[in-house]
Design a protein around this motif. Structure first.
Motif, PDB file in Angstrom:
ATOM      1  N   TYR A 195      62.088  19.349 -42.912  1.00  0.00           N
ATOM      2  CA  TYR A 195      60.667  19.427 -43.248  1.00  0.00           C
ATOM      3  C   TYR A 195      59.781  18.552 -42.358  1.00  0.00           C
ATOM      4  CZ  TYR A 195      62.793  21.201 -47.510  1.00  0.00           C
ATOM      5  OH  TYR A 195      63.549  21.911 -48.415  1.00  0.00           O
ATOM      6  N   TRP A 196      60.375  17.900 -41.367  1.00  0.00           N
ATOM      7  CA  TRP A 196      59.656  16.830 -40.684  1.00  0.00           C
ATOM      8  C   TRP A 196      58.410  17.315 -39.972  1.00  0.00           C
ATOM      9  CZ3 TRP A 196      58.482  16.221 -35.584  1.00  0.00           C
ATOM     10  CH2 TRP A 196      59.069  17.129 -34.693  1.00  0.00           C
ATOM     11  N   GLN A 197      58.403  18.508 -39.430  1.00  0.00           N
ATOM     12  CA  GLN A 197      57.263  18.980 -38.643  1.00  0.00           C
ATOM     13  C   GLN A 197      55.983  19.020 -39.482  1.00  0.00           C
ATOM     14  OE1 GLN A 197      57.314  19.525 -35.406  1.00  0.00           O
ATOM     15  NE2 GLN A 197      55.157  20.046 -35.333  1.00  0.00           N
ATOM     16  N   THR A 198      56.090  19.557 -40.694  1.00  0.00           N
ATOM     17  CA  THR A 198      54.929  19.626 -41.572  1.00  0.00           C
ATOM     18  C   THR A 198      54.511  18.231 -42.031  1.00  0.00           C
ATOM     19  OG1 THR A 198      55.630  21.800 -42.352  1.00  0.00           O
ATOM     20  CG2 THR A 198      54.041  20.601 -43.714  1.00  0.00           C
ATOM     21  N   LEU A 199      55.491  17.384 -42.342  1.00  0.00           N
ATOM     22  CA  LEU A 199      55.230  16.054 -42.880  1.00  0.00           C
ATOM     23  C   LEU A 199      54.409  15.200 -41.925  1.00  0.00           C
ATOM     24  CD1 LEU A 199      55.840  13.901 -45.083  1.00  0.00           C
ATOM     25  CD2 LEU A 199      57.871  13.321 -43.766  1.00  0.00           C
ATOM     26  N   ARG A 200      54.810  15.126 -40.665  1.00  0.00           N
ATOM     27  CA  ARG A 200      54.197  14.156 -39.763  1.00  0.00           C
ATOM     28  C   ARG A 200      52.852  14.601 -39.226  1.00  0.00           C
ATOM     29  NH1 ARG A 200      55.119  15.054 -34.163  1.00  0.00           N
ATOM     30  NH2 ARG A 200      54.769  12.850 -33.803  1.00  0.00           N
ATOM     31  N   THR A 201      52.446  15.860 -39.423  1.00  0.00           N
ATOM     32  CA  THR A 201      51.159  16.305 -38.912  1.00  0.00           C
ATOM     33  C   THR A 201      50.064  16.297 -39.976  1.00  0.00           C
ATOM     34  OG1 THR A 201      51.832  18.595 -39.341  1.00  0.00           O
ATOM     35  CG2 THR A 201      52.183  17.738 -37.118  1.00  0.00           C
ATOM     36  N   ARG A 202      50.385  15.911 -41.211  1.00  0.00           N
ATOM     37  CA  ARG A 202      49.381  15.869 -42.258  1.00  0.00           C
ATOM     38  C   ARG A 202      48.574  14.575 -42.184  1.00  0.00           C
ATOM     39  NH1 ARG A 202      52.311  18.264 -47.727  1.00  0.00           N
ATOM     40  NH2 ARG A 202      52.491  20.415 -46.983  1.00  0.00           N
ATOM     41  N   PRO A 203      47.229  14.668 -42.195  1.00  0.00           N
ATOM     42  CA  PRO A 203      46.407  13.456 -42.110  1.00  0.00           C
ATOM     43  C   PRO A 203      46.693  12.458 -43.222  1.00  0.00           C
ATOM     44  CG  PRO A 203      45.086  15.426 -41.752  1.00  0.00           C
ATOM     45  CD  PRO A 203      46.433  15.895 -42.197  1.00  0.00           C
ATOM     46  N   GLY A 204      46.958  12.953 -44.435  1.00  0.00           N
ATOM     47  CA  GLY A 204      47.248  12.041 -45.534  1.00  0.00           C
ATOM     48  C   GLY A 204      48.470  11.191 -45.284  1.00  0.00           C
ATOM     49  N   SER A 205      49.503  11.781 -44.671  1.00  0.00           N
ATOM     50  CA  SER A 205      50.713  11.026 -44.355  1.00  0.00           C
ATOM     51  C   SER A 205      50.437   9.960 -43.309  1.00  0.00           C
ATOM     52  CB  SER A 205      51.807  11.980 -43.862  1.00  0.00           C
ATOM     53  OG  SER A 205      52.171  12.885 -44.867  1.00  0.00           O
ATOM     54  N   ALA A 206      49.618  10.301 -42.307  1.00  0.00           N
ATOM     55  CA  ALA A 206      49.283   9.322 -41.269  1.00  0.00           C
ATOM     56  C   ALA A 206      48.506   8.151 -41.854  1.00  0.00           C
ATOM     57  CB  ALA A 206      48.481  10.002 -40.161  1.00  0.00           C
ATOM     58  N   ALA A 207      47.563   8.413 -42.782  1.00  0.00           N
ATOM     59  CA  ALA A 207      46.791   7.343 -43.402  1.00  0.00           C
ATOM     60  C   ALA A 207      47.684   6.449 -44.257  1.00  0.00           C
ATOM     61  CB  ALA A 207      45.670   7.947 -44.250  1.00  0.00           C
ATOM     62  N   MET A 208      48.576   7.061 -45.032  1.00  0.00           N
ATOM     63  CA  MET A 208      49.494   6.284 -45.858  1.00  0.00           C
ATOM     64  C   MET A 208      50.378   5.393 -44.992  1.00  0.00           C
ATOM     65  SD  MET A 208      52.435   7.652 -48.480  1.00  0.00           S
ATOM     66  CE  MET A 208      53.432   8.266 -47.109  1.00  0.00           C
ATOM     67  N   LEU A 209      50.900   5.942 -43.903  1.00  0.00           N
ATOM     68  CA  LEU A 209      51.765   5.169 -43.025  1.00  0.00           C
ATOM     69  C   LEU A 209      51.011   4.021 -42.370  1.00  0.00           C
ATOM     70  CD1 LEU A 209      54.572   4.932 -41.777  1.00  0.00           C
ATOM     71  CD2 LEU A 209      53.808   6.423 -39.930  1.00  0.00           C
ATOM     72  N   ALA A 210      49.727   4.227 -42.041  1.00  0.00           N
ATOM     73  CA  ALA A 210      48.923   3.150 -41.458  1.00  0.00           C
ATOM     74  C   ALA A 210      48.808   1.982 -42.428  1.00  0.00           C
ATOM     75  CB  ALA A 210      47.544   3.669 -41.080  1.00  0.00           C
ATOM     76  N   GLY A 211      48.600   2.281 -43.720  1.00  0.00           N
ATOM     77  CA  GLY A 211      48.517   1.221 -44.712  1.00  0.00           C
ATOM     78  C   GLY A 211      49.842   0.515 -44.928  1.00  0.00           C
ATOM     79  N   VAL A 212      50.937   1.281 -44.956  1.00  0.00           N
ATOM     80  CA  VAL A 212      52.265   0.694 -45.123  1.00  0.00           C
ATOM     81  C   VAL A 212      52.589  -0.226 -43.952  1.00  0.00           C
ATOM     82  CG1 VAL A 212      54.726   1.215 -45.141  1.00  0.00           C
ATOM     83  CG2 VAL A 212      53.176   2.520 -46.589  1.00  0.00           C
TER      84      VAL A 212
END
Length: 407
Positions: free
Chosen positions: A328-345
């Protein structure tokens, strides 16, 4: 070129030999490991192409766990199926495990001025290495006021709370603040999304099974520990949780392991930092520090059983997560919400590591003005002069021996 899924037994042997050689020679930490992998498997052996490799690196940097070990496991999986993935992990991990067990065996005998000076020098190495990690990660993951603020909040919470769940709270809060404050985050330009998925034979059913196993162990081991009151279960649970919560690289595992082993009385603070300093001089993944801790436990299971339990526990969650994410990685890493969450983490992780730099690293290692000079000099050697970590370890060890001899 990626071979078919029905890889031959010889392919698994080739994987084991290739990664064992890298496990003996890959000094310099996870970033250096990824460079070694690229030269060996993209340029020289041509087991996969450049685009697929970049995609694998992007995926493993997104997930918690040891990124270089996860990339290596994935390459072995591509080359020779499930046996190849296991062969890649064993080959890359085993040399460092055995070297750190060897250090754990001789460490109790280092009681004279020479031995104590050597151990003290290794503690000062830990100060410089963790300071370098804080410096590098702060520049990368706190580029603006919002992320710097998340890091400062993390430091404040960790300074006030001493519970075993403080790190988990900080990471969860970082994720929440990232979603709220960092909505403009995008997939980094140096990690472009690819239209083609890596040719890795992991089905969605296998991915769901791996995720279920990850969650079952994460939440089931503490309950089992309370019910059985077995030391082996307690140990495996402690190292598993440490491996499951590591965002941002191997150095971040330091405060988690310190909380699980030093605070609980399983390992003395001096032993912990000496082993961490020794781990900087070893090739292969930093997570093998767990083998030193498992061997050095005061009470059973320790020695071989403890080293095996600790090593398996700390690596297993990262491998389960990469198996779960591959379909599922392709869909996961291109979502803006995932990028924002990772920035906070990632920003919260900077705060977590900065707090660990003060305690236990600085407070346990720096006891004199000479120590301050040695630690700062080692930091500049790593950051400004770009000296190899092994050379810095050797110089700090010699400085510690010399300081001990002059006392």
């Amino acid at each position: 070129m990626v071979p078919p899924a029905s890889a031959r037994p010889r392919d698994a042997l080739d994987v084991l030999c290739a990664f064992f050689k890298l496990g003996l020679t890959s000094f310099g930490g996870p970033v250096a490991h990824l460079g070694y992998f690229r030269r060996e498997f993209v340029e020289r052996r041509q087991w996969l192409d450049e685009k697929t490799y970049i995609d694998l690196v992007a995926l493993c940097q997104f997930l918690p766990g040891p990124a270089s070990s996860q990339v290596g496991f994935s390459i072995g999986l591509m080359r020779a199926g499930w046996i190849g993935g296991l062969a890649a992990w064993c080959g890359f991990t085993l040399p460092s495990v055995l070297l750190l067990i060897g250090f754990a065996v001789i460490a109790p005998d280092l009681n004279g001025p020479l031995g104590q000076g050597l151990i003290h020098g290794l503690k000062l190495v830990a100060v410089a290495v963790v300071a370098q990690a804080v410096w590098d990660m702060a520049r990368r993951f706190c580029p603006d006021r919002r992320q710097a603020g998340i890091a400062l909040i993390a430091v404040a919470i960790l300074s006030m709370l001493a519970t075993v769940y403080a790190q988990l709270l900080v990471i969860a809060l970082g994720a929440l603040l990232g979603v709220v404050l960092c909505r403009d985050q995008h997939v980094p330009a140096d990690q472009p999304a690819s239209d083609a998925r890596p040719s890795i034979a992991v089905s969605r059913a296998a991915g769901w099974a791996a995720l279920a196993a990850f969650l079952l162990l994460l939440f089931g081991l503490p309950a089992m520990s309370n019910l059985l009151a077995a030391r082996a279960v307690d140990m495996f649970d402690a190292f598993y949780r440490s491996g499951a919560l590591v965002f941002g690289g191997g150095h971040v595992v330091l405060p988690l392991l310190q909380q699980e082993t030093v605070t609980t009385g399983w390992i003395r603070p001096g032993e912990f930092l000496a082993g961490y300093g020794a781990a900087q001089a070893m090739p292969g993944p930093l997570f093998t520090f767990a083998a030193f801790l498992g061997w050095s436990m005061a009470d059973p299971p320790h020695q071989w059983a403890g080293a095996a339990l600790a090593t398996a526990g700390i690596f297993l969650p990262g491998l389960l997560l990469v198996i779960a994410a591959l379909p599922y990685w392709q869909t996961l890493r291109t979502r803006p919400g995932s990028a924002a969450m990772l920035a906070g983490v990632n920003a919260a992780v900077v705060g977590l590591l900065a707090r660990a730099l003060y305690s236990p690293v600085w407070t346990s290692a720096v006891i004199s003005r000479v120590d301050i000079f040695i630690a700062i000099a080692a930091f500049f050697m790593l950051v400004r002069w770009r000296m190899p970590p092994l050379a810095v370890v050797a110089l700090c060890a010699l400085a510690g021996i010399a300081e001990g001899a002059l006392r």
